[in-house]
Write a protein that holds these residues in place. Structure first.
Motif, PDB file in Angstrom:
ATOM      1  N   PRO A  41       0.834  -1.205   0.000  1.00  9.17           N
ATOM      2  CA  PRO A  41       0.000   0.000   0.000  1.00  9.17           C
ATOM      3  C   PRO A  41       0.868   1.254   0.000  1.00  9.17           C
ATOM      4  O   PRO A  41       2.059   1.227   0.351  1.00  9.17           O
ATOM      5  CB  PRO A  41      -0.800  -0.141   1.300  1.00  9.17           C
ATOM      6  N   TYR A  42       0.268   2.363  -0.387  1.00  8.12           N
ATOM      7  CA  TYR A  42       1.016   3.624  -0.468  1.00  8.12           C
ATOM      8  C   TYR A  42       1.762   3.941   0.821  1.00  8.12           C
ATOM      9  O   TYR A  42       2.895   4.425   0.796  1.00  8.12           O
ATOM     10  CB  TYR A  42       0.071   4.777  -0.799  1.00  8.12           C
ATOM     11  N   SER A  43       1.131   3.665   1.967  1.00  6.73           N
ATOM     12  CA  SER A  43       1.759   4.027   3.234  1.00  6.73           C
ATOM     13  C   SER A  43       2.990   3.183   3.529  1.00  6.73           C
ATOM     14  O   SER A  43       3.843   3.585   4.318  1.00  6.73           O
ATOM     15  CB  SER A  43       0.749   3.878   4.386  1.00  6.73           C
ATOM     16  N   ARG A  44       3.108   2.028   2.884  1.00  2.00           N
ATOM     17  CA  ARG A  44       4.254   1.157   3.106  1.00  2.00           C
ATOM     18  C   ARG A  44       5.329   1.328   2.052  1.00  2.00           C
ATOM     19  O   ARG A  44       6.519   1.174   2.337  1.00  2.00           O
ATOM     20  CB  ARG A  44       3.803  -0.303   3.184  1.00  2.00           C
ATOM     21  N   SER A  45       4.940   1.655   0.839  1.00  4.64           N
ATOM     22  CA  SER A  45       5.944   1.835  -0.225  1.00  4.64           C
ATOM     23  C   SER A  45       6.414   3.279  -0.345  1.00  4.64           C
ATOM     24  O   SER A  45       7.539   3.536  -0.778  1.00  4.64           O
ATOM     25  CB  SER A  45       5.368   1.399  -1.576  1.00  4.64           C
ATOM     26  N   GLY A  46       5.534   4.237   0.035  1.00  9.97           N
ATOM     27  CA  GLY A  46       5.848   5.645  -0.177  1.00  9.97           C
ATOM     28  C   GLY A  46       5.769   6.041  -1.647  1.00  9.97           C
ATOM     29  O   GLY A  46       6.171   7.142  -2.014  1.00  9.97           O
ATOM     30  N   ILE A  47       5.220   5.159  -2.497  1.00  2.96           N
ATOM     31  CA  ILE A  47       5.195   5.368  -3.943  1.00  2.96           C
ATOM     32  C   ILE A  47       3.752   5.508  -4.423  1.00  2.96           C
ATOM     33  O   ILE A  47       2.895   4.679  -4.119  1.00  2.96           O
ATOM     34  CB  ILE A  47       5.858   4.191  -4.684  1.00  2.96           C
ATOM     35  N   ARG A  48       3.480   6.568  -5.190  1.00  2.00           N
ATOM     36  CA  ARG A  48       2.155   6.787  -5.771  1.00  2.00           C
ATOM     37  C   ARG A  48       2.215   7.075  -7.267  1.00  2.00           C
ATOM     38  O   ARG A  48       1.227   7.506  -7.866  1.00  2.00           O
ATOM     39  CB  ARG A  48       1.472   7.980  -5.086  1.00  2.00           C
ATOM     40  N   SER A  49       3.365   6.860  -7.872  1.00  2.00           N
ATOM     41  CA  SER A  49       3.524   7.144  -9.293  1.00  2.00           C
ATOM     42  C   SER A  49       4.443   6.101  -9.921  1.00  2.00           C
ATOM     43  O   SER A  49       5.043   5.276  -9.222  1.00  2.00           O
ATOM     44  CB  SER A  49       4.099   8.549  -9.505  1.00  2.00           C
ATOM     45  N   TYR A  50       4.549   6.129 -11.225  1.00  2.00           N
ATOM     46  CA  TYR A  50       5.403   5.188 -11.949  1.00  2.00           C
ATOM     47  C   TYR A  50       6.845   5.280 -11.471  1.00  2.00           C
ATOM     48  O   TYR A  50       7.372   6.377 -11.260  1.00  2.00           O
ATOM     49  CB  TYR A  50       5.323   5.499 -13.447  1.00  2.00           C
ATOM     50  N   VAL A  51       7.481   4.117 -11.306  1.00  2.00           N
ATOM     51  CA  VAL A  51       8.913   4.072 -11.008  1.00  2.00           C
ATOM     52  C   VAL A  51       9.605   3.179 -12.033  1.00  2.00           C
ATOM     53  O   VAL A  51       8.980   2.300 -12.637  1.00  2.00           O
ATOM     54  CB  VAL A  51       9.195   3.565  -9.573  1.00  2.00           C
ATOM     55  N   LYS A  52      10.875   3.384 -12.214  1.00  2.00           N
ATOM     56  CA  LYS A  52      11.635   2.633 -13.206  1.00  2.00           C
ATOM     57  C   LYS A  52      11.706   1.153 -12.827  1.00  2.00           C
ATOM     58  O   LYS A  52      11.905   0.807 -11.669  1.00  2.00           O
ATOM     59  CB  LYS A  52      13.050   3.198 -13.322  1.00  2.00           C
ATOM     60  N   HIS A  53      11.541   0.277 -13.821  1.00  2.00           N
ATOM     61  CA  HIS A  53      11.613  -1.170 -13.629  1.00  2.00           C
ATOM     62  C   HIS A  53      12.851  -1.726 -14.335  1.00  2.00           C
ATOM     63  O   HIS A  53      13.305  -1.183 -15.340  1.00  2.00           O
ATOM     64  CB  HIS A  53      10.370  -1.859 -14.199  1.00  2.00           C
ATOM     65  N   ILE A  54      13.342  -2.838 -13.816  1.00  2.06           N
ATOM     66  CA  ILE A  54      14.475  -3.547 -14.408  1.00  2.06           C
ATOM     67  C   ILE A  54      14.004  -4.952 -14.776  1.00  2.06           C
ATOM     68  O   ILE A  54      13.352  -5.623 -13.983  1.00  2.06           O
ATOM     69  CB  ILE A  54      15.655  -3.608 -13.418  1.00  2.06           C
ATOM     70  N   ARG A  55      14.358  -5.413 -15.957  1.00  2.00           N
ATOM     71  CA  ARG A  55      13.918  -6.729 -16.401  1.00  2.00           C
ATOM     72  C   ARG A  55      14.812  -7.822 -15.829  1.00  2.00           C
ATOM     73  O   ARG A  55      16.035  -7.756 -15.930  1.00  2.00           O
ATOM     74  CB  ARG A  55      13.905  -6.826 -17.931  1.00  2.00           C
ATOM     75  N   ASP A  56      14.194  -8.832 -15.231  1.00  2.00           N
ATOM     76  CA  ASP A  56      14.917  -9.999 -14.744  1.00  2.00           C
ATOM     77  C   ASP A  56      15.357 -10.823 -15.956  1.00  2.00           C
ATOM     78  O   ASP A  56      14.515 -11.247 -16.748  1.00  2.00           O
ATOM     79  CB  ASP A  56      14.005 -10.834 -13.838  1.00  2.00           C
ATOM     80  N   PRO A  57      16.657 -11.062 -16.139  1.00  2.00           N
ATOM     81  CA  PRO A  57      17.132 -11.719 -17.363  1.00  2.00           C
ATOM     82  C   PRO A  57      16.710 -13.178 -17.484  1.00  2.00           C
ATOM     83  O   PRO A  57      16.672 -13.724 -18.592  1.00  2.00           O
ATOM     84  CB  PRO A  57      18.656 -11.599 -17.257  1.00  2.00           C
ATOM     85  N   GLU A  58      16.369 -13.818 -16.376  1.00  2.00           N
ATOM     86  CA  GLU A  58      16.008 -15.231 -16.430  1.00  2.00           C
ATOM     87  C   GLU A  58      14.518 -15.438 -16.641  1.00  2.00           C
ATOM     88  O   GLU A  58      14.088 -16.227 -17.485  1.00  2.00           O
ATOM     89  CB  GLU A  58      16.444 -15.934 -15.140  1.00  2.00           C
ATOM     90  N   LEU A  59      13.684 -14.704 -15.887  1.00  2.00           N
ATOM     91  CA  LEU A  59      12.233 -14.906 -15.938  1.00  2.00           C
ATOM     92  C   LEU A  59      11.521 -13.908 -16.837  1.00  2.00           C
ATOM     93  O   LEU A  59      10.345 -14.066 -17.131  1.00  2.00           O
ATOM     94  CB  LEU A  59      11.659 -14.817 -14.525  1.00  2.00           C
ATOM     95  N   ASN A  60      12.196 -12.848 -17.245  1.00  2.00           N
ATOM     96  CA  ASN A  60      11.632 -11.751 -18.046  1.00  2.00           C
ATOM     97  C   ASN A  60      10.668 -10.879 -17.256  1.00  2.00           C
ATOM     98  O   ASN A  60       9.998 -10.012 -17.830  1.00  2.00           O
ATOM     99  CB  ASN A  60      10.930 -12.278 -19.311  1.00  2.00           C
TER     100      ASN A  60
END
Length: 252
Positions: free
Chosen positions: A155-174
């Motif tokens: 939830p917002y109160s636990r992540s502190g995030i309410r907007s898009y954040v950059k993602h990184i692709r896992d090379p094994e699972l995609n």
């Protein structure tokens, strides 16, 4: 945001403050059976695609383990009865307003296998950074438990995030990954026919299915706007018009 007979003021306050709410056992028996009817078809379609490609893995799909089969309603138009139902209209009016499009639809099915977990991500992380957050309706077709692969939210109160954040692709699972911290998240165990409603910027993951039966979930996603592809040349998803001026305009 306006409450309805299905979505209460308390639900909407939680959606505003934490990014999600849960509607417990709100599907009718007929709706549940309708959605379950497309589950095996969605597996068979992806298995056939893997056969044709000579592989056991396509994108984030892995044969006999986990399946993310999208736009099944285009093959099975009877699913439109649910996607554009009064139930989904109430949810969309309360959270998105009087204008709504069907953005995306998919089955997410996990077989009994310890390698069926799915990494921390935002649904928006599979689109691009330049769009207004949309709505995810995560619909349990079976009783979902921690043992068979519950979804976990930050939830917002636990992540502190309410907007898009950059993602990184896992090379094994995609998988696209955006959180590497230690918070395990809030488990959304849910009875069959329940809907977990959350914003596309809520960070979430799902656990592995450690049982001997498939765990089936249906996901319907809606947006206020037509979200374009990153280069702006096409629409990113489906974008069937659903609500216009609060009225259902979709063909059911």
């Amino acid at each position: 945001m306006t409450p309805t007979s299905l979505v209460t003021r308390e639900h909407l306050a939680q959606f505003r403050d934490e990014g999600y709410f849960v509607l417990d056992r709100v599907l009718t028996d007929e709706q549940l059976e309708l959605l379950r009817g497309g589950a095996q078809y969605s597996i068979d379609k992806l298995d056939a695609a893997m056969d044709a490609a000579g592989t056991d893995s396509l994108g984030i799909n892995h044969r006999g383990k986990r399946y993310f089969s999208s736009m099944i309603y285009q093959d099975r138009p009877e699913l439109r009865q649910f996607l554009f139902s009064d139930t989904m209209a109430e949810i969309c009016r309360a959270t998105l307003g009087d204008q709504a499009y069907l953005f995306w639809e998919q089955y997410v099915i996990k077989a009994g296998d310890p390698d069926t977990a799915f990494a921390w991500h935002q649904d928006s992380g599979y689109v691009h950074e330049d769009h207004e957050p949309y709505l995810t309706c995560w619909i349990a077709l079976d009783d979902v438990t921690e043992e068979n692969g519950s979804v976990y939210l930050l939830p917002y109160s636990r992540s502190g995030i309410r907007s898009y954040v950059k993602h990184i692709r896992d090379p094994e699972l995609n998988d696209m990954v955006c959180y590497f911290g230690s918070d395990p998240g809030l488990s959304m165990t849910a009875a069959a026919g329940s809907i977990v409603v959350f914003s596309s910027v809520v960070i979430h993951r799902s656990g592995a299915n450690l049982t001997d039966r498939n765990r089936r979930v249906y996901i319907a996603q809606y947006s206020r706007e037509i979200i374009s592809s990153k280069d702006g040349t096409t629409a990113h998803g489906s974008f069937d018009p659903f609500l216009d001026g609060g009225r259902i305009v979709a063909d059911r």
